[in-house]
Structure formats: C-alpha cells, structure tokens
Write a protein that holds these residues in place. Structure first.
Motif, PDB file in Angstrom:
ATOM      1  N   TRP A   1       9.822  52.055 -39.863  1.00 25.77           N
ATOM      2  CA  TRP A   1      10.108  51.435 -38.499  1.00 25.77           C
ATOM      3  C   TRP A   1      11.620  51.553 -38.142  1.00 25.77           C
ATOM      4  O   TRP A   1      12.070  50.870 -37.491  1.00 25.77           O
ATOM      5  CB  TRP A   1       9.893  49.882 -38.531  1.00 25.77           C
ATOM      6  CG  TRP A   1       8.383  49.620 -38.625  1.00 25.77           C
ATOM      7  CD1 TRP A   1       7.279  50.460 -37.956  1.00 25.77           C
ATOM      8  CD2 TRP A   1       7.662  48.638 -39.231  1.00 25.77           C
ATOM      9  NE1 TRP A   1       6.186  49.903 -38.352  1.00 25.77           N
ATOM     10  CE2 TRP A   1       6.470  48.523 -38.931  1.00 25.77           C
ATOM     11  CE3 TRP A   1       8.184  47.588 -40.114  1.00 25.77           C
ATOM     12  CZ2 TRP A   1       5.335  47.746 -39.704  1.00 25.77           C
ATOM     13  CZ3 TRP A   1       7.260  46.729 -40.544  1.00 25.77           C
ATOM     14  CH2 TRP A   1       5.841  46.717 -40.194  1.00 25.77           C
TER      15      TRP A   1
ATOM     16  N   TRP B   1      12.093  43.640 -38.066  1.00 28.01           N
ATOM     17  CA  TRP B   1      12.094  44.928 -37.471  1.00 28.01           C
ATOM     18  C   TRP B   1      11.070  44.413 -36.206  1.00 28.01           C
ATOM     19  O   TRP B   1      10.196  43.625 -36.393  1.00 28.01           O
ATOM     20  CB  TRP B   1      10.996  45.856 -38.323  1.00 28.01           C
ATOM     21  CG  TRP B   1      11.758  46.367 -39.338  1.00 28.01           C
ATOM     22  CD1 TRP B   1      12.401  47.777 -39.403  1.00 28.01           C
ATOM     23  CD2 TRP B   1      11.777  45.808 -40.711  1.00 28.01           C
ATOM     24  NE1 TRP B   1      12.772  47.930 -40.895  1.00 28.01           N
ATOM     25  CE2 TRP B   1      12.409  46.816 -41.514  1.00 28.01           C
ATOM     26  CE3 TRP B   1      11.472  44.399 -41.500  1.00 28.01           C
ATOM     27  CZ2 TRP B   1      13.018  46.508 -42.981  1.00 28.01           C
ATOM     28  CZ3 TRP B   1      11.830  44.354 -42.481  1.00 28.01           C
ATOM     29  CH2 TRP B   1      12.585  45.180 -43.512  1.00 28.01           C
ATOM     30  N   TRP B   2      11.393  44.954 -34.852  1.00 29.67           N
ATOM     31  CA  TRP B   2      10.605  45.010 -33.593  1.00 29.67           C
ATOM     32  C   TRP B   2       9.529  45.863 -34.019  1.00 29.67           C
ATOM     33  O   TRP B   2       9.859  47.299 -33.993  1.00 29.67           O
ATOM     34  CB  TRP B   2      11.321  45.133 -32.562  1.00 29.67           C
ATOM     35  CG  TRP B   2      12.141  43.600 -32.351  1.00 29.67           C
ATOM     36  CD1 TRP B   2      11.814  42.679 -31.491  1.00 29.67           C
ATOM     37  CD2 TRP B   2      13.537  43.456 -32.810  1.00 29.67           C
ATOM     38  NE1 TRP B   2      12.484  41.777 -31.742  1.00 29.67           N
ATOM     39  CE2 TRP B   2      13.421  41.924 -32.288  1.00 29.67           C
ATOM     40  CE3 TRP B   2      14.103  43.944 -33.843  1.00 29.67           C
ATOM     41  CZ2 TRP B   2      15.041  41.292 -32.818  1.00 29.67           C
ATOM     42  CZ3 TRP B   2      15.566  43.216 -34.124  1.00 29.67           C
ATOM     43  CH2 TRP B   2      15.797  41.948 -33.538  1.00 29.67           C
TER      44      TRP B   2
ATOM     45  N   GLY C   1       4.711  46.674 -29.781  1.00 26.80           N
ATOM     46  CA  GLY C   1       5.319  45.699 -28.875  1.00 26.80           C
ATOM     47  C   GLY C   1       4.984  44.614 -29.247  1.00 26.80           C
ATOM     48  O   GLY C   1       3.859  44.120 -29.630  1.00 26.80           O
ATOM     49  N   GLY C   2       5.655  43.559 -28.585  1.00 26.12           N
ATOM     50  CA  GLY C   2       5.289  42.179 -28.529  1.00 26.12           C
ATOM     51  C   GLY C   2       5.283  41.403 -29.740  1.00 26.12           C
ATOM     52  O   GLY C   2       5.393  39.987 -29.808  1.00 26.12           O
ATOM     53  N   ARG C   3       5.657  41.929 -31.061  1.00 24.50           N
ATOM     54  CA  ARG C   3       5.906  41.279 -31.906  1.00 24.50           C
ATOM     55  C   ARG C   3       7.042  41.726 -33.096  1.00 24.50           C
ATOM     56  O   ARG C   3       7.551  42.699 -32.801  1.00 24.50           O
ATOM     57  CB  ARG C   3       4.803  41.163 -32.842  1.00 24.50           C
ATOM     58  CG  ARG C   3       3.613  40.356 -32.359  1.00 24.50           C
ATOM     59  CD  ARG C   3       2.408  40.462 -33.242  1.00 24.50           C
ATOM     60  NE  ARG C   3       1.426  39.569 -32.492  1.00 24.50           N
ATOM     61  CZ  ARG C   3       0.790  38.689 -32.805  1.00 24.50           C
ATOM     62  NH1 ARG C   3       1.396  38.115 -34.118  1.00 24.50           N
ATOM     63  NH2 ARG C   3      -0.045  37.735 -32.503  1.00 24.50           N
ATOM     64  N   TRP C   4       7.517  40.735 -33.953  1.00 19.84           N
ATOM     65  CA  TRP C   4       8.629  41.214 -34.978  1.00 19.84           C
ATOM     66  C   TRP C   4       7.894  41.015 -36.238  1.00 19.84           C
ATOM     67  O   TRP C   4       7.038  40.106 -36.468  1.00 19.84           O
ATOM     68  CB  TRP C   4      10.083  40.573 -34.554  1.00 19.84           C
ATOM     69  CG  TRP C   4       9.821  39.105 -34.557  1.00 19.84           C
ATOM     70  CD1 TRP C   4       9.893  38.368 -33.282  1.00 19.84           C
ATOM     71  CD2 TRP C   4       9.725  38.071 -35.641  1.00 19.84           C
ATOM     72  NE1 TRP C   4       9.842  37.027 -33.849  1.00 19.84           N
ATOM     73  CE2 TRP C   4       9.771  36.798 -34.876  1.00 19.84           C
ATOM     74  CE3 TRP C   4       9.744  38.291 -36.933  1.00 19.84           C
ATOM     75  CZ2 TRP C   4       9.829  35.765 -35.489  1.00 19.84           C
ATOM     76  CZ3 TRP C   4       9.967  37.095 -37.741  1.00 19.84           C
ATOM     77  CH2 TRP C   4       9.651  35.771 -37.192  1.00 19.84           C
TER      78      TRP C   4
ATOM     79  N   GLU D   1       6.199  36.219 -32.387  1.00 19.36           N
ATOM     80  CA  GLU D   1       6.203  37.066 -31.032  1.00 19.36           C
ATOM     81  C   GLU D   1       7.568  37.295 -30.834  1.00 19.36           C
ATOM     82  O   GLU D   1       8.711  36.589 -30.837  1.00 19.36           O
ATOM     83  CB  GLU D   1       5.669  35.626 -29.993  1.00 19.36           C
ATOM     84  CG  GLU D   1       4.285  35.375 -30.158  1.00 19.36           C
ATOM     85  CD  GLU D   1       3.441  36.446 -29.980  1.00 19.36           C
ATOM     86  OE1 GLU D   1       3.598  37.195 -28.994  1.00 19.36           O
ATOM     87  OE2 GLU D   1       2.096  36.323 -30.661  1.00 19.36           O
ATOM     88  N   GLU D   2       7.714  38.644 -30.231  1.00 19.89           N
ATOM     89  CA  GLU D   2       8.927  39.009 -29.687  1.00 19.89           C
ATOM     90  C   GLU D   2       9.859  38.274 -28.792  1.00 19.89           C
ATOM     91  O   GLU D   2      11.063  37.945 -28.917  1.00 19.89           O
ATOM     92  CB  GLU D   2       8.740  40.474 -28.736  1.00 19.89           C
ATOM     93  CG  GLU D   2      10.077  40.912 -28.573  1.00 19.89           C
ATOM     94  CD  GLU D   2       9.842  42.388 -28.018  1.00 19.89           C
ATOM     95  OE1 GLU D   2      10.398  42.531 -26.931  1.00 19.89           O
ATOM     96  OE2 GLU D   2       9.127  43.101 -28.598  1.00 19.89           O
ATOM     97  N   SER D   3       9.159  37.144 -28.041  1.00 22.22           N
ATOM     98  CA  SER D   3       9.880  36.229 -27.008  1.00 22.22           C
ATOM     99  C   SER D   3      10.563  35.155 -27.950  1.00 22.22           C
ATOM    100  O   SER D   3      11.533  34.496 -27.482  1.00 22.22           O
ATOM    101  CB  SER D   3       8.938  35.623 -25.954  1.00 22.22           C
ATOM    102  OG  SER D   3       7.998  35.032 -26.685  1.00 22.22           O
ATOM    103  N   SER D   4      10.077  34.831 -29.121  1.00 23.57           N
ATOM    104  CA  SER D   4      10.690  33.759 -29.889  1.00 23.57           C
ATOM    105  C   SER D   4      11.975  34.289 -30.632  1.00 23.57           C
ATOM    106  O   SER D   4      12.538  33.245 -31.170  1.00 23.57           O
ATOM    107  CB  SER D   4       9.884  33.345 -30.883  1.00 23.57           C
ATOM    108  OG  SER D   4       9.489  34.208 -32.076  1.00 23.57           O
TER     109      SER D   4
ATOM    110  N   ARG E   1      16.947  39.613 -29.283  1.00 22.82           N
ATOM    111  CA  ARG E   1      17.400  40.869 -29.835  1.00 22.82           C
ATOM    112  C   ARG E   1      19.066  40.711 -29.907  1.00 22.82           C
ATOM    113  O   ARG E   1      19.620  40.360 -28.818  1.00 22.82           O
ATOM    114  CB  ARG E   1      16.901  42.043 -29.267  1.00 22.82           C
ATOM    115  CG  ARG E   1      15.732  42.362 -29.615  1.00 22.82           C
ATOM    116  CD  ARG E   1      15.094  43.839 -28.890  1.00 22.82           C
ATOM    117  NE  ARG E   1      13.711  44.026 -29.082  1.00 22.82           N
ATOM    118  CZ  ARG E   1      13.239  44.984 -29.266  1.00 22.82           C
ATOM    119  NH1 ARG E   1      13.965  46.095 -29.535  1.00 22.82           N
ATOM    120  NH2 ARG E   1      11.877  45.024 -29.554  1.00 22.82           N
TER     121      ARG E   1
END
Length: 115
Positions: free
Chosen positions: A39, A79-80, A84-87, A109-112, A115
């Motif tokens: 990644w 790592w993102w 998509g949508g998660r780390w 969740e990516e929104s939490s 970046r």
C-alpha cells in the motif's frame, strides 16, 4: 491484537521493559515493511493532541477505534486503503505500566481520521 509482551507485575526493571518493547517494535517494523510493499509508505499519526482527544467536552469523544487507541498508544502508522472509505493502522500500546505491551491493528472509517 497481533502480539503482546509479558506483563510487568512482578518486575518492571528498565532492561526488562525495554527488551519487551523492542521485540514488539521489531514485529511492527516487519509488518510495516510488508504492508508498505502493498500500500505504500504509511503516515504516522500522533493520537495526542493532534486528534483532539484532550478535549474535555464529552460530546467530542473520538470515534472507535481511535478512542481506544488514544488511550493506549501515542502514535500509529496508517494506510488509507485503496478500496476507499477505510484506513488500516498498526500501533504499539500499553494500557497501564504493569500491563503487557500490545501490537495492535485497527480499521476505521476514512471520515473518522483526517488526512
């Protein structure tokens, strides 16, 4: 949890604690290398105070798993995920000085996580 050291109830000598932490650090580095091949290089995220976990307002509590990680670890490698949508993150944490060190993996969740 991916791994853990011994606990330190009976002996919390500096050499013993340092050796236990270094063993998990070696595992963390090995896993980081494998995941970086897949990644790319991770970002290092400081859990305190960059994410605002020290805010006394209970309404601004960190979402899980960040809340848990913020209580046991200072930093994490993130790592993102390309889907998509998660780390995905790796961290070494310790809940209390007598408890074992733990090598932790988390997904959120990516929104939490900004970046």
């Amino acid at each position: 949890m991916l791994g853990e050291s011994r606990d330190f109830w009976d002996d919390r000598g500096e050499e013993i604690v340092e050796a236990a932490e270094q063993e998990l650090e070696a595992d963390l580095h090995a896993l980081t290398a494998v995941l970086a091949d897949r990644w790319g290089d991770p970002a290092t995220v400081e859990l305190w105070p960059d994410l605002g976990f020290d805010d006394p307002d209970p309404e601004s509590a960190a979402p899980e798993p960040l809340g848990f990680l913020g209580n046991v670890a200072g930093t994490m490698r993130v790592w993102w995920l390309p889907s998509g949508g998660r780390w995905f993150a790796l961290a070494i944490g310790q809940a209390d000085p007598e408890f074992p060190f733990e090598l932790l993996a988390a997904v959120g969740e990516e929104s939490s996580l900004p970046r």
